[in-house]
Scaffold this active site. Structure first.
Site, mmCIF file in Angstrom:
data_model
loop_
_atom_site.group_PDB
_atom_site.id
_atom_site.type_symbol
_atom_site.label_atom_id
_atom_site.label_comp_id
_atom_site.label_asym_id
_atom_site.label_seq_id
_atom_site.Cartn_x
_atom_site.Cartn_y
_atom_site.Cartn_z
ATOM 1 N N GLU A 5 44.035 18.028 26.533
ATOM 2 C CA GLU A 5 45.778 18.742 26.466
ATOM 3 C C GLU A 5 46.489 18.910 24.737
ATOM 4 O O GLU A 5 47.407 18.288 24.777
ATOM 5 C CB GLU A 5 46.749 17.784 27.815
ATOM 6 C CG GLU A 5 46.274 17.786 29.157
ATOM 7 C CD GLU A 5 47.279 17.833 29.946
ATOM 8 O OE1 GLU A 5 47.613 18.253 30.559
ATOM 9 O OE2 GLU A 5 48.415 16.491 29.451
ATOM 10 N N GLU A 10 42.385 19.972 35.131
ATOM 11 C CA GLU A 10 43.385 19.177 36.059
ATOM 12 C C GLU A 10 44.091 20.210 36.727
ATOM 13 O O GLU A 10 43.870 21.063 36.644
ATOM 14 C CB GLU A 10 43.784 18.271 35.097
ATOM 15 C CG GLU A 10 43.504 17.787 33.660
ATOM 16 C CD GLU A 10 44.604 16.939 33.329
ATOM 17 O OE1 GLU A 10 45.793 16.628 33.101
ATOM 18 O OE2 GLU A 10 44.047 16.372 32.411
#
Length: 441
Positions: free
Chosen positions: A189, A301
């Site tokens: 991320e 995710e």
């Protein structure tokens, strides 16, 4: 990942910045064996039906047991395989232990040794491993991307070289241990920041102030490993970059990666329906990236709450509707199952677009076994999202603890799990069998 409560405002603020910049044995076992993919669903034969269970070793060391839906105890990997899972994701932190006390920071104390244990068990169950290198000693996400302790005073060039070395050496250990590594994430991320470089630290989000160079070095390490071990074709380890906010910033980051000429294979996103928007929006975004930049795409995710109830003494990241930007599905076991199926089918829809057939790889559910954790034990075993010594790591970078903790914590994700508070599988785990079965219709 990790303590996610601040994600909503962090990702919103980052998005605003971008707009300025860029304008059988068990009763529940299902018959998951199906034939090759059918075009009308987009589910390919090797479609990834994955989960991230990075904290599982810590829970097992604590003595936690897990159960099939019928109440029979089972090994987690058997339960997952019977539930239709075919791929495991595991995070790797460089050194998630306190220098003085030697206690772990928490979050499963996810170092390379844990990854090897998880990877070996995955291999024994016919599952490949996605290695999520975070290039940090603890949680790395849009709110924080601290450099490992050992890299604290490195220049950007030195950090890039360290990314290469850590990636290469870690993959060598995994492969030497017999792990079937299928993919590697070069950062987690990242959102324009990684290992203490980029947007969060210098205000430059477009990968030009060291992040892009470090990503390229990481990809180079994977290429070198593929060559060293003779991995090619379907055996070659894929290189993924991982971003979040797929419906607002994905295209911009794909463009920046292209401008930096980063030699990667997979554009990966976090896609939490309650924060990031509808699966229809996700599908449109992934189709655009796949077609425009000729990249495979996946969801690294995802998750959805099955309840708002809290299973331990630590509050959850999503504890009520006010914590959700979007609420298109019921907060229930059935709603969880429906939401996750929709996310996976959004990825599959990429395979139905002209020119991007086979580009939609699949996805990973984040920490389905991270159930409530006893705070009295979490500091010893690392089962909570942070321990009392985790704040010491943050204090290396500023003068107070904001993101981590100064006391032992429990799970902040237990209401997102696919197991109840006792460790019994929920019906929502069957979504992976349902997705696999979709290939035959």
């Amino acid at each position: 990942m990790g303590e996610k409560r601040k994600w909503k405002w962090v990702t919103t603020s980052v998005t605003l910045a971008f707009s300025l910049i860029a304008s059988a044995a068990m009763a529940f076992q299902a018959n998951c064996e199906v034939e090759a993919a059918q075009k009308q669903t987009g589910i390919t034969e090797g479609f990834i039906r994955g989960v991230d269970i990075s904290s599982i070793v810590a829970f097992e060391e604590m003595g936690q047991k897990f159960y099939y839906a019928n109440g029979n105890q089972g090994d987690m990997f058997d339960i997952l395989k019977d539930g239709g899972v075919n791929y495991i994701r595991v995070r790797v932190w460089n050194d998630p232990y306190d220098t003085q006390s030697k206690l772990g920071y928490g979050g499963g104390n996810s170092d390379i040794s844990k990854a090897i244990k998880i990877g070996q068990r995955a291999k024994a169950h016919g599952m490949r491993l996605l290695v999520d290198f975070q290039y940090s000693d603890f949680w790395a996400d849009p709110a924080k991307q601290y450099a490992p302790k050992a890299w604290k005073d490195y220049t950007p060039g030195q950090k890039a070289n360290a990314v290469y070395d850590f990636t290469y050496n870690s993959l060598s250990k995994l492969l030497s241990a017999g792990v079937d590594v299928g993919m590697v994430q070069i950062g987690n991320e990242t959102m324009g920041t990684m290992a203490g470089m980029g947007g969060l630290y210098d205000g430059t989000w477009n990968l030009t102030t060291g992040v892009g160079a470090a990503m390229q070095k990481g990809c180079g390490a994977v290429d070198a490993i593929n060559k060293q071990y003779g991995l090619s074709g379907n055996k070659a380890i894929l290189k993924a970059l991982h971003f979040t906010d797929p419906n607002t910033t994905a295209s911009w980051y794909a463009e920046q990666a292209a401008l930096q000429r980063i030699n990667y294979d997979v554009f990966a996103v976090s896609a939490y329906p309650f924060w990031h928007g509808s699966p229809d929006e996700l599908a449109a975004s992934l189709k655009s990236v796949a077609k425009t930049y000729n990249k495979k795409v996946m969801v690294a995710e995802t998750a959805y709450p099955y309840t708002f109830a809290n299973a331990d003494a630590t509050g959850n990241n999503v504890s009520s509707l006010k914590d959700m930007s979007y609420s298109g599905y019921d907060v229930s076991v059935a709603g969880q199952k429906k939401a996750i199926e929709a996310v996976f089918m959004a990825v599959a829809s990429v395979n139905m677009q002209e020119g991007t057939q086979g580009y939609g790889l699949g996805g990973f559910y984040w920490e389905p076994a991270w159930i409530g954790a006893d705070v009295k034990k979490s500091g010893r075993y690392g089962t909570g999202f942070a321990s009392k010594v985790s704040g010491n790591y943050e204090l290396l970078f500023h003068d107070k603890v904001i993101e981590y903790a100064t006391e032992d914590k429990g799970s902040s994700w237990d209401n997102m799990a696919m197991f109840d508070s006792k460790g019994k599988a929920l019906d929502s785990l069957q979504v992976f069998c349902k997705i696999k079965d979709a290939a035959s219709h």
